[in-house]
Enzyme design. Structure first.
Site, PDB file in Angstrom:
ATOM      1  N   ASP A  83      -2.339  -9.349   2.245  1.00  0.00           N
ATOM      2  CA  ASP A  83      -2.392  -7.927   1.891  1.00  0.00           C
ATOM      3  C   ASP A  83      -3.714  -7.657   1.147  1.00  0.00           C
ATOM      4  OD1 ASP A  83      -1.312  -5.377   1.699  1.00  0.00           O
ATOM      5  OD2 ASP A  83      -0.160  -5.805  -0.113  1.00  0.00           O
ATOM      6  N   ASN A 266       4.619  -0.810   4.155  1.00  0.00           N
ATOM      7  CA  ASN A 266       4.449  -1.734   3.025  1.00  0.00           C
ATOM      8  C   ASN A 266       5.322  -1.351   1.836  1.00  0.00           C
ATOM      9  OD1 ASN A 266       2.403  -2.698   4.643  1.00  0.00           O
ATOM     10  ND2 ASN A 266       0.961  -2.925   2.969  1.00  0.00           N
TER      11      ASN A 266
HETATM   12  P1  13P Z   1       4.403   0.235  -3.094  1.00  0.00           P
HETATM   13  O1  13P Z   1       3.754   0.078  -4.430  1.00  0.00           O
HETATM   14  O2  13P Z   1       4.739   1.675  -2.796  1.00  0.00           O
HETATM   15  O3  13P Z   1       5.573  -0.639  -2.918  1.00  0.00           O
HETATM   16  O4  13P Z   1       3.332  -0.178  -1.996  1.00  0.00           O
HETATM   17  C1  13P Z   1       3.098  -1.517  -1.680  1.00  0.00           C
HETATM   18  C2  13P Z   1       1.930  -1.687  -0.787  1.00  0.00           C
HETATM   19  O5  13P Z   1       1.443  -0.772  -0.158  1.00  0.00           O
HETATM   20  C3  13P Z   1       1.361  -3.052  -0.678  1.00  0.00           C
HETATM   21  O6  13P Z   1       0.175  -3.084   0.054  1.00  0.00           O
END
Ligand code: 13P
Length: 348
Positions: A83, A266
Site C-alpha cells: 500500500d 481500501n
Molecule cells: P481508511 O483510513 O478509510 O480505512 O483508508 C485506508 C486506506 O485507504 C489505505 O490505503
C-alpha cells in the site's frame, strides 16, 4: 494455491461485477482476522501492507505470516499488496520479497507528503510498471491526491484540494499502463473524513462516474473507504476513549462506486476502531486482566466481524472458488505477449 496476481483477481471481480476489500495488516492477529473472514464468507482476499506496517512488523515476519496464511487457506485466492509505495526502490523491495501487487503512489513526492507534478507521477509510475510487469506483478497508481495522513503518509487536508481530473486520469492510464487506478474523490485516510453525512459537495461520486465513463474497463480503487460506523466509535468512547464525532464513507456510496468500475476498496480505519474498542472493553471491565490473549482474542474477533461484513457488502463473498490462480510467471508472459492488455479502453 500460490499467491495470486491482483490483476487476475480484479479482472475476475470485473467479470463478476463485484468489489474486493483491501485490508491493511500489521500483525498476526490482523492477518488471521482477514483470512478467517475470507473463509467464513468464501471470498478472495487482498492483504495490504504499508511502509509503516513493514517497518512495524519487519519485512520477513510480515511476509512469512502471509505465506502461512496462504498455506493454511489454500482455497482462498490471496493477494499480497504493497500500500502506498513512495518510490521505485520501495516497490522493488516488495517485489523482491514476493508481493504480487504494488501501489506506486506517485501522486506524492518520495517524502510521502508533498504533492508531485503530473509528469513526475507518470515517470515514476511507468518505471515501476515496466519493472513489475516483467515479473508478473500488478501495479496500482494514483492520480489526484487523497486527504489525511496515515502512518505518516499523506498530504493532509480534507481531500478536496486535489480531486482527480478525468482528462488527466485518461492520460495517466494511457501513459503508465497501470492495472488499477486510485482516484481522489474527496475521501481521506483515517477516522476524521467528514463532519456530517457526506453529500456531493464533499464526496465527489460524480467525478468517479465521469472517470468510469471515460475509462470503462479500468479497475478503479477507492482509498479512504472506511465507513467509521457509529457503533464502533461508541464502544471506544464508552470504555474511556475520546474520539470526536465523525463520518466515514457510507456503504451505499461504495456500492455505487462498485457498480461503476470500482474493484478495490481500501479499508483500514474501521478495523483499527474495532480492535481498539475490543481491547478497551476488556481492560475497562477486567482491570485485573494481564494475559494478552484476554484482549487479543476479542480484538481479532471484532476485526473479523468487520471484514466479513465488508466482504458481503462489497460483493466478493461467495467468489473464492470461481477461479484458480495463474502463476506469476504466466502473468508475466501475458504482459509480454499482450494477452494482458496495458492499454486502457478510452471512450472519447
Ligand atoms: P481508511 O483510513 O478509510 O480505512 O483508508 C485506508 C486506506 O485507504 C489505505 O490505503
Amino acid at each position: 494455491m500460490p499467491l495470486v496476481s491482483m490483476r487476475q483477481l480484479l479482472d475476475e471481480a470485473a467479470k463478476g461485477g463485484y468489489g474486493v476489500g483491501a485490508f491493511n495488516v500489521n500483525d498476526m492477529e490482523q492477518v488471521q482476522a482477514v483470512m478467517e473472514a475470507a473463509r467464513q464468507t468464501n471470498s478472495p482476499a487482498i492483504i495490504s501492507a504499508s511502509r509503516g506496517a513493514r517497518k512495524f512488523a519487519q519485512d520477513r515476519y510480515l511476509f512469512h505470516l502471509i505465506l502461512a496464511a496462504n498455506e493454511l487457506y489454500p482455497e482462498i485466492p490471496l493477494v499480497m499488496h504493497l500500500d502506498h509505495g513512495n518510490s521505485f526502490e520501495t516497490c522493488k523491495s516488495a517485489i523482491e520479497l514476493g508481493y504480487t501487487s504494488v501501489m506506486m503512489d506517485g501522486s506524492l513526492k518520495e517524502d510521502g507528503k508533498t504533492p508531485a507534478s503530473f509528469e513526475e507521477n507518470v515517470a515514476v509510475t511507468k518505471q515501476v510498471v515496466d519493472y513489475a510487469h516483467e515479473r508478473g506483478v500488478t501495479v496500482e497508481g494514483e492520480i489526484g491526491v487523497l486527504g489525511g495522513i496515515e502512518d505518516g503518509h499523506g498530504a493532509g487536508g480534507t481531500g478536496l484540494e486535489h480531486i482527480t481530473d478525468p482528462d488527466q486520469a485518461v492520460e495517466f492510464a494511457e501513459r503508465t499502463g497501470v492495472d488499477a487506478l486510485a482516484i481522489a474523490i474527496g475521501t481521506s485516510h483515517g477516522a476524521y473524513k467528514f463532519s456530517k453525512k457526506p453529500d456531493g459537495s464533499v464526496l465527489k461520486m460524480n467525478v468517479l462516474l465521469a472517470i468510469h465513463k471515460r475509462l470503462p474497463n479500468t479497475h478503479l480503487v477507492m482509498h479512504g473507504s472506511s465507513s467509521v460506523p457509529k457503533d464502533l466509535h461508541d464502544i471506544i468512547n464508552k470504555y474511556g476513549g475520546k474520539l470526536k464525532p465523525t463520518w466515514g464513507v457510507p456503504i451505499e456510496e461504495i456500492q455505487l462506486g462498485i457498480r461503476n468500475g470500482v474493484r478495490k476498496v481500501n479499508v483500514d480505519t474501521d478495523n483499527r476502531l474495532a480492535i481498539t474498542g475490543a481491547v478497551r472493553k476488556v481492560l475497562w471491565e477486567s482491570p485485573e486482566a494481564f494475559d494478552p490473549r484476554a484482549y487479543l482474542r476479542p480484538a481479532r474477533e471484532a476485526m473479523q466481524k468487520v471484514v466479513a461484513l465488508r466482504m458481503k457488502q462489497f460483493g466478493q463473498a461467495g467468489h473464492a472458488g470461481d477461479y484458480k490462480a495463474v502463476s506469476i510467471a504466466e502473468i508475466a508472459k501475458g504482459y509480454k505477449n499482450g494477452t494482458l492488455s496495458t492499454k486502457p479502453l478510452v471512450a472519447r
